[in-house]
Design a protein around this motif. Structure first.
Motif, PDB file in Angstrom:
ATOM      1  N   SER A  19       0.845  -1.196   0.000  1.00 39.24           N
ATOM      2  CA  SER A  19       0.000   0.000   0.000  1.00 39.24           C
ATOM      3  C   SER A  19       0.880   1.246   0.000  1.00 39.24           C
ATOM      4  O   SER A  19       2.005   1.221   0.505  1.00 39.24           O
ATOM      5  CB  SER A  19      -0.917   0.018   1.231  1.00 39.24           C
ATOM      6  OG  SER A  19      -1.795  -1.091   1.224  1.00 39.24           O
ATOM      7  N   VAL A  20       0.354   2.327  -0.560  1.00 38.49           N
ATOM      8  CA  VAL A  20       1.104   3.574  -0.625  1.00 38.49           C
ATOM      9  C   VAL A  20       0.157   4.730  -0.369  1.00 38.49           C
ATOM     10  O   VAL A  20      -1.022   4.684  -0.754  1.00 38.49           O
ATOM     11  CB  VAL A  20       1.799   3.720  -1.996  1.00 38.49           C
ATOM     12  CG1 VAL A  20       0.788   3.783  -3.125  1.00 38.49           C
ATOM     13  CG2 VAL A  20       2.700   4.934  -2.021  1.00 38.49           C
ATOM     14  N   THR A  21       0.657   5.771   0.296  1.00 32.47           N
ATOM     15  CA  THR A  21      -0.123   6.971   0.592  1.00 32.47           C
ATOM     16  C   THR A  21       0.505   8.174  -0.084  1.00 32.47           C
ATOM     17  O   THR A  21       1.696   8.438   0.098  1.00 32.47           O
ATOM     18  CB  THR A  21      -0.201   7.214   2.114  1.00 32.47           C
ATOM     19  OG1 THR A  21      -0.820   6.092   2.746  1.00 32.47           O
ATOM     20  CG2 THR A  21      -1.020   8.463   2.412  1.00 32.47           C
ATOM     21  N   LEU A  22      -0.296   8.903  -0.863  1.00 33.00           N
ATOM     22  CA  LEU A  22       0.139  10.130  -1.525  1.00 33.00           C
ATOM     23  C   LEU A  22      -0.493  11.302  -0.791  1.00 33.00           C
ATOM     24  O   LEU A  22      -1.716  11.453  -0.777  1.00 33.00           O
ATOM     25  CB  LEU A  22      -0.274  10.118  -3.003  1.00 33.00           C
ATOM     26  CG  LEU A  22       0.159   8.883  -3.801  1.00 33.00           C
ATOM     27  CD1 LEU A  22      -0.338   8.972  -5.243  1.00 33.00           C
ATOM     28  CD2 LEU A  22       1.669   8.711  -3.768  1.00 33.00           C
ATOM     29  N   ASN A  23       0.341  12.134  -0.160  1.00 38.38           N
ATOM     30  CA  ASN A  23      -0.136  13.167   0.747  1.00 38.38           C
ATOM     31  C   ASN A  23      -0.470  14.474   0.033  1.00 38.38           C
ATOM     32  O   ASN A  23       0.163  14.839  -0.969  1.00 38.38           O
ATOM     33  CB  ASN A  23       0.907  13.446   1.829  1.00 38.38           C
ATOM     34  CG  ASN A  23       1.142  12.240   2.726  1.00 38.38           C
ATOM     35  OD1 ASN A  23       0.206  11.662   3.250  1.00 38.38           O
ATOM     36  ND2 ASN A  23       2.399  11.859   2.885  1.00 38.38           N
ATOM     37  N   THR A  24      -1.431  15.196   0.605  1.00 40.42           N
ATOM     38  CA  THR A  24      -1.775  16.535   0.111  1.00 40.42           C
ATOM     39  C   THR A  24      -0.988  17.614   0.834  1.00 40.42           C
ATOM     40  O   THR A  24      -0.968  18.763   0.386  1.00 40.42           O
ATOM     41  CB  THR A  24      -3.272  16.803   0.319  1.00 40.42           C
ATOM     42  OG1 THR A  24      -3.580  16.685   1.727  1.00 40.42           O
ATOM     43  CG2 THR A  24      -4.124  15.824  -0.458  1.00 40.42           C
ATOM     44  N   ASP A  25      -0.369  17.258   1.967  1.00 38.11           N
ATOM     45  CA  ASP A  25       0.353  18.206   2.832  1.00 38.11           C
ATOM     46  C   ASP A  25      -0.604  19.211   3.482  1.00 38.11           C
ATOM     47  O   ASP A  25      -0.183  20.293   3.921  1.00 38.11           O
ATOM     48  CB  ASP A  25       1.443  18.953   2.057  1.00 38.11           C
ATOM     49  CG  ASP A  25       2.559  18.024   1.603  1.00 38.11           C
ATOM     50  OD1 ASP A  25       2.721  16.948   2.204  1.00 38.11           O
ATOM     51  OD2 ASP A  25       3.261  18.376   0.643  1.00 38.11           O
ATOM     52  N   LEU A  26      -1.880  18.866   3.560  1.00 38.92           N
ATOM     53  CA  LEU A  26      -2.856  19.697   4.259  1.00 38.92           C
ATOM     54  C   LEU A  26      -3.105  19.127   5.645  1.00 38.92           C
ATOM     55  O   LEU A  26      -3.035  17.914   5.858  1.00 38.92           O
ATOM     56  CB  LEU A  26      -4.177  19.759   3.493  1.00 38.92           C
ATOM     57  CG  LEU A  26      -4.156  20.400   2.098  1.00 38.92           C
ATOM     58  CD1 LEU A  26      -5.534  20.282   1.456  1.00 38.92           C
ATOM     59  CD2 LEU A  26      -3.722  21.858   2.169  1.00 38.92           C
TER      60      LEU A  26
END
Length: 319
Positions: free
Chosen positions: A77-84
């Motif tokens: 699994s991978v998480t792509l962040n919004t930085d919010l």
């Protein structure tokens, strides 16, 4: 006009035509071009300002849209962040994959929607709008972009690479027809169902040979005189590796055995050489002694008879 009047007239502004004829006739007229030059400069400055603004906007767009590289193994699994830290009530967060909308959420009712069948039941959005991809596949590799309705520029852009699972390298002997006592042995390391990996042979920690594998299967050979160290075959990609060690001495004997055989055979060879040398030396000495004995005996016979006959002849004369 007199000379004094002419001098006063030269000191005045040139906004009016000047006529001065002391002795000869001539005419001098001033031309006012200052307004034209000022207008040209103003137009040039305006164009330069517009050009600088356009370049600044373009640079801001390029720098603001920085691509972040992310790598993961297939199945993870991978998480792509919004930085919010949170989503505002009037904010709309949208995720695209290769310019196609795949997910969105808004801060008003926190409603989440998913659109692409490629990611069926494998996409999630958390409270900050970050995208979570579960059970990743190699087909998920590509460009992901997240945007916000409150901003003109993308929040983040990701280049995701999903690597296929690595298979364990297999080592086989290619010298099965040769006996263990042969002077050399060969091995083959192979991998199957892989792509974009590196296949390498190592002797201890030292790299012996390496190839890049871009197709589904590939092999790399190793030729040895004997096993003198720990050999291993390694297949790896940027985030993972598998190693198989070479410990098969059925077709390749250890170098210690080869050295032991050499040490055992070396003294025997030396003894044989020494015995042959002693034999020839003794034979030569015996032959030399026989020749010397023969020479001494011949000397007595050769010189005894003439002396005897000479003595006998002398006695006969005296009588």
């Amino acid at each position: 006009m007199k000379g004094g009047g002419a001098l006063q007239h030269l000191q005045q502004s040139f906004t009016k035509p000047l006529y001065y004829r002391p002795t000869a006739s001539f005419t001098f007229k001033s031309v006012r071009r200052a307004p034209l030059l000022s207008q040209f400069c103003c137009e040039l400055l305006k164009k330069m300002f517009i050009f600088i603004c356009l370049i600044s906007c373009w640079l801001a767009g390029v720098l603001g849209d920085e691509v972040k590289s992310v790598s993961v193994m297939e199945g993870d699994s991978v998480t792509l962040n919004t930085d919010l830290t949170e989503i505002q009530r009037d904010d709309l967060i949208m995720w695209t994959f290769e310019l196609a909308l795949i997910a969105k959420t808004n801060g008003k009712d926190n409603k989440r929607e998913f659109y692409n069948e490629r990611f069926r039941d494998r996409l999630k959005l958390d409270q900050t709008g970050s995208l979570i991809i579960t059970n990743t596949r190699t087909t998920d590799s590509g460009l992901y972009k997240v945007t916000s309705s409150r901003r003109e520029m993308p929040l983040n852009t990701f280049n995701l690479t999903v690597f296929a699972c690595l298979s364990v390298p297999l080592i086989s002997s290619t010298s099965s027809q040769n006996p263990p006592s042969s002077s050399s042995c060969s091995f083959l390391c192979s991998v199957v169902n892989v792509s974009d990996v590196t296949l390498s042979w190592y002797k201890g920690n030292s790299l012996l040979s390496s190839i890049s594998v871009s197709d589904l299967s590939r092999s790399l050979s190793l030729h040895l005189e004997c096993l003198d160290d720990f050999y291993s075959c390694v297949v790896n990609n940027p985030i993972r590796n598998h190693t198989t060690y070479l410990n098969n001495t059925e077709y390749c004997q250890p170098c210690s055995d080869v050295s032991r055989i050499a040490l055992i055979s070396a003294p025997g060879s030396l003894l044989i050489i020494a015995a042959v040398g002693i034999f020839f030396i003794c034979r030569k000495h015996r032959k030399t002694d026989q020749e010397a004995e023969t020479v001494e005996t011949g000397a007595e016979i050769t010189y005894a008879d003439p002396i005897f006959y000479k003595l006998k002849a002398l006695k006969s004369v005296e009588v």
